[in-house]
Write a protein that holds these residues in place. Structure first.
Motif, PDB file in Angstrom:
ATOM      1  N   HIS A 116      11.626  -9.230   8.477  1.00 32.03           N
ATOM      2  CA  HIS A 116      10.143  -8.580   8.295  1.00 32.03           C
ATOM      3  C   HIS A 116       9.295  -9.577   7.907  1.00 32.03           C
ATOM      4  O   HIS A 116       9.137 -10.094   6.697  1.00 32.03           O
ATOM      5  N   HIS A 118       6.116  -9.829   7.610  1.00 32.06           N
ATOM      6  CA  HIS A 118       4.999  -9.987   6.506  1.00 32.06           C
ATOM      7  C   HIS A 118       5.498 -10.044   5.023  1.00 32.06           C
ATOM      8  O   HIS A 118       4.676 -10.414   4.351  1.00 32.06           O
ATOM      9  N   LEU A 119       6.858 -10.201   4.817  1.00 29.35           N
ATOM     10  CA  LEU A 119       7.159 -10.514   3.509  1.00 29.35           C
ATOM     11  C   LEU A 119       6.964 -11.878   3.018  1.00 29.35           C
ATOM     12  O   LEU A 119       6.780 -12.203   1.873  1.00 29.35           O
ATOM     13  N   LEU A 122       3.376 -11.847   1.851  1.00 26.70           N
ATOM     14  CA  LEU A 122       3.363 -10.997   0.616  1.00 26.70           C
ATOM     15  C   LEU A 122       3.731 -11.750  -0.633  1.00 26.70           C
ATOM     16  O   LEU A 122       3.047 -12.056  -1.500  1.00 26.70           O
ATOM     17  N   SER A 185      -2.245  -5.073  -0.033  1.00 26.78           N
ATOM     18  CA  SER A 185      -2.246  -3.918   0.766  1.00 26.78           C
ATOM     19  C   SER A 185      -2.177  -4.112   2.135  1.00 26.78           C
ATOM     20  O   SER A 185      -1.494  -3.200   2.797  1.00 26.78           O
ATOM     21  N   THR A 188       1.138  -5.114   3.983  1.00 25.84           N
ATOM     22  CA  THR A 188       2.073  -4.057   3.769  1.00 25.84           C
ATOM     23  C   THR A 188       1.887  -2.634   4.381  1.00 25.84           C
ATOM     24  O   THR A 188       2.571  -1.692   3.887  1.00 25.84           O
ATOM     25  N   ASN A 189       0.634  -2.704   5.025  1.00 25.05           N
ATOM     26  CA  ASN A 189       0.176  -1.427   5.609  1.00 25.05           C
ATOM     27  C   ASN A 189       0.096  -0.258   4.589  1.00 25.05           C
ATOM     28  O   ASN A 189       0.460   0.904   4.658  1.00 25.05           O
ATOM     29  N   PHE A 191       1.176  -0.516   1.413  1.00 25.73           N
ATOM     30  CA  PHE A 191       2.652  -0.254   0.740  1.00 25.73           C
ATOM     31  C   PHE A 191       3.323   0.870   1.340  1.00 25.73           C
ATOM     32  O   PHE A 191       4.181   1.533   0.625  1.00 25.73           O
ATOM     33  N   TYR A 201      13.360  -2.718  -1.852  1.00 28.10           N
ATOM     34  CA  TYR A 201      12.261  -2.586  -1.087  1.00 28.10           C
ATOM     35  C   TYR A 201      11.446  -1.466  -1.738  1.00 28.10           C
ATOM     36  O   TYR A 201      10.178  -1.606  -2.096  1.00 28.10           O
ATOM     37  N   TYR A 205       7.731  -1.949  -3.602  1.00 26.57           N
ATOM     38  CA  TYR A 205       6.348  -1.338  -3.135  1.00 26.57           C
ATOM     39  C   TYR A 205       5.773  -0.313  -4.278  1.00 26.57           C
ATOM     40  O   TYR A 205       4.579  -0.398  -4.237  1.00 26.57           O
TER      41      TYR A 205
END
Length: 229
Positions: A116, A118-119, A122, A185, A188-189, A191, A201, A205
């Motif tokens: 993932h 995107h983490l 983040l 935000s 994470t779409n 959250f 996870y 979130y």
């Protein structure tokens, strides 16, 4: 008869009816950092049905009042009392939450970051947010808030000028903090959990969403009420 209309600002509406923040968040309307423009101006170039939004807010407000809820008139609350509320509801929350949440953000990045992507973003955003907020809280608690308490007693002009200068800088920092919340935000779409998310996870979130809600309310109370004095 409507309570709120398009000439009200989002900040004014949330000041009277805090739950309106939920409706503004859904429509991606900023009520804390940029909440001082009329709703009519705010929704320009946004795909928002403002009449429908106002109807929803007004109906919810009427129901809320009929249920016996009371509005806190912050204009009638002393600056010292408002500061105490901010410290207890928001600063204490951040002091308790930032480090534990950091561990969760790091954990899911370490375990799931390879799959993932995107983490990683983040993780960077959160720790930038954490560093910025910690220095911001220190400045408010040790410099700005004591000055405001002092001014409430003395009404000293020089103190007022220092407060105005510091408040402006705090508002600029609030904008940066708000931008980081939005980026987290977006990353994470909103959250929204990926399919098959583990408990860590889910907890991360949920706590990030709570952090966003608490911090936005925090900024609103300072920018649109405390600093406007």
């Amino acid at each position: 008869m409507q309570t709120f209309d398009i000439d009200n600002t989002p900040a004014e509406i949330v000041k009277t009816f805090p739950k309106a923040s939920d409706f503004f968040k859904k429509e991606k309307i900023n009520f804390c950092c940029d909440g001082d423009k009329s709703l009519k101006e705010t929704v320009v170039n946004k795909p928002v049905d403002v009449e429908s939004l106002l109807q929803t807010i007004n109906e919810a407000y009427s129901s809320w009042k009929e249920a016996g809820n009371e509005v806190i008139d912050w204009d009638q609350v002393s600056s010292t009392a408002l500061i105490n509320h901010i410290l207890e509801r928001h600063h204490d929350y951040l002091h308790d939450e930032l480090e534990p949440l950091s561990q969760f953000v790091t954990k899911i990045f370490r375990v799931h970051g390879q799959n993932h992507a995107h983490l990683k973003e983040l993780h960077i955003l959160y720790h930038t947010f954490m560093s910025d907020v910690e220095s911001h809280l220190f400045e408010e608690e040790n410099t700005l808030f004591p000055l405001i308490r002092q001014y409430e007693e003395t009404k000293d002009l020089e103190t007022a000028m220092r407060i105005q200068e510091l408040s402006q800088r705090m508002e600029e920092e609030h904008q940066l903090i708000g931008d980081l919340l939005k980026e987290m935000s977006d990353a994470t779409n909103g959250f929204v959990l990926p399919v098959g998310a583990c408990n860590s996870y889910r907890i991360t979130y949920a706590r990030l969403a709570e952090l966003e809600a608490n911090t936005v309310e925090h900024i609103h109370l300072e920018n649109n009420i405390l600093f406007r004095r």
